[in-house]
Scaffold this motif. Structure first.
Motif, short mmCIF file in Angstrom:
data_model
loop_
_atom_site.label_atom_id
_atom_site.label_comp_id
_atom_site.label_asym_id
_atom_site.label_seq_id
_atom_site.Cartn_x
_atom_site.Cartn_y
_atom_site.Cartn_z
N UNK A 5 33.41 4.25 87.97
CA UNK A 5 31.97 4.07 88.14
C UNK A 5 31.24 5.28 88.69
N UNK A 6 31.97 6.39 88.91
CA UNK A 6 31.32 7.59 89.46
C UNK A 6 30.36 8.23 88.46
N UNK A 7 30.57 7.98 87.18
CA UNK A 7 29.65 8.54 86.18
C UNK A 7 30.30 9.52 85.22
N UNK A 8 31.62 9.53 85.14
CA UNK A 8 32.33 10.51 84.30
C UNK A 8 32.06 10.28 82.82
N UNK A 9 32.22 9.03 82.40
CA UNK A 9 31.96 8.70 80.99
C UNK A 9 30.50 9.00 80.64
N UNK A 10 29.61 8.66 81.56
CA UNK A 10 28.19 8.91 81.33
C UNK A 10 27.92 10.40 81.13
N UNK A 11 28.55 11.23 81.95
CA UNK A 11 28.37 12.68 81.81
C UNK A 11 28.84 13.14 80.42
N UNK A 12 30.03 12.69 80.02
CA UNK A 12 30.55 13.12 78.71
C UNK A 12 29.70 12.59 77.57
N UNK A 13 29.18 11.38 77.71
CA UNK A 13 28.30 10.85 76.67
C UNK A 13 27.03 11.69 76.56
N UNK A 14 26.52 12.16 77.68
CA UNK A 14 25.32 13.00 77.62
C UNK A 14 25.64 14.34 76.98
N UNK A 15 26.80 14.90 77.32
CA UNK A 15 27.20 16.18 76.72
C UNK A 15 27.36 16.03 75.21
N UNK A 16 27.94 14.91 74.78
CA UNK A 16 28.21 14.73 73.35
C UNK A 16 26.99 14.26 72.58
N UNK A 17 25.95 13.85 73.29
CA UNK A 17 24.75 13.35 72.62
C UNK A 17 24.78 11.85 72.38
N UNK A 18 25.86 11.18 72.79
CA UNK A 18 25.94 9.73 72.60
C UNK A 18 24.94 9.00 73.50
N UNK A 19 24.58 9.61 74.64
CA UNK A 19 23.54 9.04 75.50
C UNK A 19 22.54 10.14 75.84
N UNK A 20 21.29 9.74 76.03
CA UNK A 20 20.27 10.71 76.43
C UNK A 20 20.12 10.65 77.95
N UNK A 21 19.94 11.80 78.62
CA UNK A 21 19.73 11.77 80.07
C UNK A 21 18.36 11.19 80.42
N UNK A 22 18.27 10.50 81.58
CA UNK A 22 16.97 10.01 82.04
C UNK A 22 16.06 11.17 82.39
N UNK A 23 16.66 12.23 82.95
CA UNK A 23 15.87 13.42 83.24
C UNK A 23 16.78 14.62 83.04
N UNK A 24 16.17 15.79 82.94
CA UNK A 24 16.95 16.99 82.70
C UNK A 24 17.28 17.13 81.22
N UNK A 25 17.98 18.19 80.90
CA UNK A 25 18.30 18.44 79.49
C UNK A 25 19.77 18.83 79.37
N UNK A 26 20.29 18.66 78.19
CA UNK A 26 21.64 19.12 77.87
C UNK A 26 21.48 20.22 76.86
N UNK A 27 22.04 21.36 77.15
CA UNK A 27 21.91 22.48 76.23
C UNK A 27 23.28 23.00 75.85
N UNK A 28 23.56 22.98 74.57
CA UNK A 28 24.86 23.44 74.09
C UNK A 28 24.69 24.78 73.38
N UNK A 29 25.74 25.58 73.42
CA UNK A 29 25.69 26.87 72.75
C UNK A 29 25.49 26.73 71.25
N UNK A 30 24.85 27.73 70.66
CA UNK A 30 24.46 27.63 69.24
C UNK A 30 25.67 27.59 68.30
N UNK A 31 26.74 28.26 68.67
CA UNK A 31 27.88 28.35 67.74
C UNK A 31 28.93 27.27 68.01
N UNK A 32 28.52 26.29 68.81
CA UNK A 32 29.48 25.29 69.23
C UNK A 32 29.70 24.20 68.17
#
Ligand SMILES: Nc1ncnc2c1ncn2[C@@H]1O[C@H](COP(=O)(O)OP(=O)(O)OP(=O)(O)O)[C@@H](O)[C@H]1O
Ligand SMILES: [Mg+2]
Length: 190
Positions: A5-32
């Motif tokens: 429940x600490x939020x690990x899955x949530x963090x990975x979902x935000x990184x992968x785009x499966x979930x959108x963050x409530x605030x802030x942004x996720x920025x991935x490198x262009x060649x990724x």
């Protein structure tokens, strides 16, 4: 790392785009190029296909020999590849999902508890394959063997109380994190 429940899955979902963050942004490198593995990614396997049919659908350019070797490398030998996906165990499905992901590996892997359901032999095979992986990888794991084998930096969510709002970063490998902490992280099994 972090307790349930600490939020690990949530963090990975935000990184992968499966979930959108409530605030802030996720920025991935262009060649990724990203590969995302989570328990729910097993649902993208088509239950009506056999293992070999699924691989042929995923990699239509590749010959049956290469796809059989791929399956073999992930411990599906002989007639196993003719099993229907609907009849596979959780561990077998995970193995197939890993095989698909690592055949033409992307340069960034996001893995949420990838060793759940895997037996020891498969887990060790996976650790070996991922040790050879040259890209970047972020993973959540409660598995000591996996963490010791692959964890080169540690990001801890929730802290030991499970409630710390600020994530902690240990710049060194998991084994050093354990030394600094004085004990294995909470919830880790071997
Ligand atoms: N979409 C959502 N909306 C609101 N709360 C959510 C949502 N998804 C998860 N949560 C809550 O956020 C918290 C973190 O969940 P998350 O699944 O990220 O935990 P975790 O660190 O992966 O835990 P575990 O080790 O059990 O897998 C939990 O309390 C969960 O109930
Ligand atoms: Mg989780």
């Amino acid at each position: 790392m972090g307790r349930n429940g600490a939020g690990k899955t949530t963090l990975l979902k935000m990184i992968s785009g499966a979930s959108a963050p409530d605030s802030g942004t996720v920025q991935l490198g262009a060649s990724l190029t990203m590969g995302y593995f989570a328990q729910q990614s097993l649902d993208v396997l088509n239950p009506d296909l056999t293992i070999l049919e699924q691989l042929q659908q995923d990699f239509p350019q590749d010959g049956i020999g290469s796809l059989r070797s791929l399956a073999g490398a992930f411990q599906f030998s002989g007639d196993d590849v003719d099993k229907k996906i609907r009849s596979l165990s959780g561990g077998e499905k995970s193995r197939l999902a890993m095989a698909r992901m690592l055949y033409n590996p992307p340069n960034f892997l996001v893995l949420d508890e990838p060793t759940n359901h895997l037996d020891l032999a498969t887990k060790e095979m996976l650790i070996g394959a991922l040790k050879d992986f040259e890209g970047t990888m972020i993973f959540v794991s409660h598995d000591r063997t996996f963490l010791r084998g692959l964890g080169s930096r540690v990001l801890e969510l929730g802290g030991e109380s499970g409630k710390d709002r600020t994530p902690r970063v240990y710049p060194g490998p998991y084994t050093e994190y354990v030394q600094a902490l004085g004990h294995e992280a909470p919830g880790i099994y071997s």
